[in-house]
Every structure is written in structure tokens, then in C-alpha cells.
Design a protein around this motif. Structure first.
Motif, mmCIF file in Angstrom:
data_model
loop_
_atom_site.group_PDB
_atom_site.id
_atom_site.type_symbol
_atom_site.label_atom_id
_atom_site.label_comp_id
_atom_site.label_asym_id
_atom_site.label_seq_id
_atom_site.Cartn_x
_atom_site.Cartn_y
_atom_site.Cartn_z
ATOM 1 N N ALA A 255 -25.743 -0.193 -56.590
ATOM 2 C CA ALA A 255 -25.694 0.781 -55.500
ATOM 3 C C ALA A 255 -25.352 2.177 -55.996
ATOM 4 O O ALA A 255 -25.468 3.146 -55.236
ATOM 5 C CB ALA A 255 -24.677 0.343 -54.446
ATOM 6 N N ASP A 256 -24.939 2.293 -57.259
ATOM 7 C CA ASP A 256 -24.595 3.611 -57.800
ATOM 8 C C ASP A 256 -24.714 3.579 -59.320
ATOM 9 O O ASP A 256 -24.893 2.518 -59.935
ATOM 10 C CB ASP A 256 -23.179 4.032 -57.366
ATOM 11 N N ASP A 257 -24.629 4.762 -59.936
ATOM 12 C CA ASP A 257 -24.781 4.870 -61.388
ATOM 13 C C ASP A 257 -23.657 4.145 -62.131
ATOM 14 O O ASP A 257 -23.877 3.569 -63.209
ATOM 15 C CB ASP A 257 -24.802 6.345 -61.802
ATOM 16 N N GLN A 258 -22.455 4.178 -61.575
ATOM 17 C CA GLN A 258 -21.335 3.509 -62.230
ATOM 18 C C GLN A 258 -21.594 2.010 -62.353
ATOM 19 O O GLN A 258 -21.314 1.407 -63.391
ATOM 20 C CB GLN A 258 -20.051 3.747 -61.437
ATOM 21 N N THR A 259 -22.163 1.416 -61.312
ATOM 22 C CA THR A 259 -22.477 -0.010 -61.358
ATOM 23 C C THR A 259 -23.591 -0.289 -62.351
ATOM 24 O O THR A 259 -23.552 -1.288 -63.085
ATOM 25 C CB THR A 259 -22.877 -0.512 -59.951
#
Length: 278
Positions: A255-259
Motif C-alpha cells: 500500500a506504500d513505498d515503505q511496505t
């Protein structure tokens, strides 16, 4: 008191978005799903008659009415069979003996080939009872160290309700538990559901049975996981129904770049191939 047939119809009505059936928006709704009037109109019956069926005051709708309700609800083939079965046991006041049986664990070769195409992504094949039948190496990486896949035949519900590690792994454990219980209650095969509940209820206790029969409509937001390695993951789930098999192909997308970065790190540390648990 409701009946299996009435409870199923009411739950399906509550879970359907009107626009998915091509119905126009008619002002603000006090509750989610279809109104009784909309379903009754679609099935060609009166609202009063539908109310009696849902509340268990009419236990013998004709096959024509049952089929019309299935059509109006947009049920898939497995759900239609389940609806007819519920009509049968409701009409006979549960005279049909339910024989608990485990579901098939076989995954079609073409589905396994499809799963391989998703490598190294995060994906599984599961049935409606939560049995994980096959998974990608990416799913193994994301769940490594959680205990979910440590058994020969992993089951998400068994893990969720009986393994203490699940409460740490699933950040929103209560929401996930509501989701799983609601999906179980709508399982296409009553025999399969009886098999799981007979095994799971004694060890999972009221955390499981209370949710199973409360019929709470889940929110189904972003799935948040706290990996034992310290990574915080946010995943979007896309579910593809394999109706003829009563199975699902579930793909978990970052769902996001960190993931995205966290999954890449986890995959770098793990080199497990795709596996089937059949």
C-alpha cells in the motif's frame, strides 16, 4: 427466531452494494446493502413475504421463489447451491442430517501455474474455510517467523483464533477476526462449515463462536501486519473468486513505498519456492 435460510438471505442483502446490481442511488441509506423493497422487487415478491422469510415466519418458499431470490441477489453457482440447501433444511425444520466433512484441498494445475506467474509477489490460494492450499515464496517471506505456515495444513482461522502470535502479527486483530468470521458464516458448504466449527469451537472458545454468530459486517480496510523482524507492512488485498472450486486467489499488494521496500528485504533473506499444501 431466524432460520438458516432467512439469516443467509438477510446477510447477503446487507453485504451487497446496490450499484453492483445496477440499482440507482435513492437517497441516504440507514443501513448498508440492499433495502428489502429492492430485493423483493427484483425477486418479484412482496416486501411482506420477504420479511416473513428473513424472520423465519415462512419456512417453505417455493423453488421458484428461492431461484428468484438467488437471481436478485446475484449469487454465484456455489452460493445458489447453498441457498437451495438452506431452503431444504429450513423447510424440513432441519430434518436433514448435516454430516460434517472436510473440504477438498486440491488446487487445479492451471491455478498453480497462475500462482507461479505472480512470483515473487505475495499471494495465496485459499478456500472459504481459511485453509491455505498454496502460496508464493513472497507470502512465505511476509509470514516467516509468525507460525502461520509452521504446520502441514495451515488454516488462517485456526491460527487467528488459537495462536497467541496472531494478535501481534495482525495489528488490527479484531477487524481481521470479524472479517474471517463473517466469511465463514457465508461459506457455500454447510457440511464444510460444520466440520471446521466442530474442530475449532472447543479450542477457540467465545472469541470465535461469538463472532461467527454475531454477523458483524466487516470494514475490510488495508491489512496491517507487524512482522517479527520489525517491519511494519500495509497491504491491499485483491481477491479473485474461483467459483467452480469454491476457492479464492488472494493477492497482497504493497500500500506504500515503505511496505514495498520491507517486502524486498524480507524476500532477500528468504529463498523458499512456491508450495502447495494439498
Amino acid at each position: 427466531m431466524g432460520t438458516p435460510l432467512g439469516n443467509f438471505i438477510r446477510a447477503k442483502r446487507d453485504s451487497i452494494q446496490p450499484e453492483s446490481l445496477g440499482l440507482p442511488e435513492r437517497g441516504r441509506r440507514r443501513s448498508p446493502g440492499l433495502r428489502r423493497l429492492e430485493l423483493a422487487t427484483g425477486a418479484g415478491i412482496s416486501v411482506e413475504y420477504l420479511t416473513r422469510i428473513e424472520q423465519g415466519r415462512d419456512r417453505n418458499p417455493s423453488p421458484t421463489v428461492v431461484n428468484s431470490l438467488a437471481e436478485a441477489l446475484g449469487l454465484d453457482p456455489s452460493e445458489r447451491n447453498h441457498l437451495r440447501y438452506l431452503a431444504k433444511i429450513t423447510g424440513g425444520e432441519c430434518a436433514v442430517q448435516i454430516r460434517p466433512v472436510p473440504p477438498s484441498r486440491q488446487v487445479r494445475p492451471s491455478v498453480l501455474r497462475t500462482l507461479r506467474l505472480l512470483e515473487p509477489g505475495v499471494a495465496i490460494v485459499t478456500n472459504r474455510l481459511g485453509d491455505i492450499l498454496a502460496r508464493t515464496s513472497g507470502f512465505q517471506s511476509v509470514t516467516r517467523g509468525t507460525g502461520l505456515l509452521d504446520v502441514a495444513q495451515p488454516n488462517l482461522n485456526r491460527y487467528l483464533f488459537t495462536d497467541p502470535r496472531a494478535r501481534s502479527f495482525f495489528v488490527d486483530w479484531d477487524d481481521v477476526a470479524d472479517e474471517q468470521a463473517f466469511d465463514l458464516w457465508q461459506a457455500p458448504s454447510l457440511e464444510n462449515l460444520e466440520w471446521l466449527t466442530a474442530e475449532l469451537a472447543p479450542i477457540a472458545g467465545p472469541e470465535f463462536t461469538g463472532r461467527l454468530y454475531s454477523r458483524v459486517i466487516p470494514r475490510r480496510g488495508t491489512l496491517r501486519l507487524s512482522h517479527p523482524d520489525g517491519h511494519q507492512l500495509r497491504l491491499v488485498r485483491e481477491t479473485l473468486e474461483l467459483a467452480s472450486d469454491t476457492q479464492q486467489l488472494v493477492v497482497f499488494l504493497p500500500a506504500d513505498d515503505q511496505t514495498t521496500e520491507a517486502i524486498a528485504e524480507l524476500q532477500h533473506e528468504s529463498h523458499d519456492p512456491l508450495r502447495s499444501f494439498s
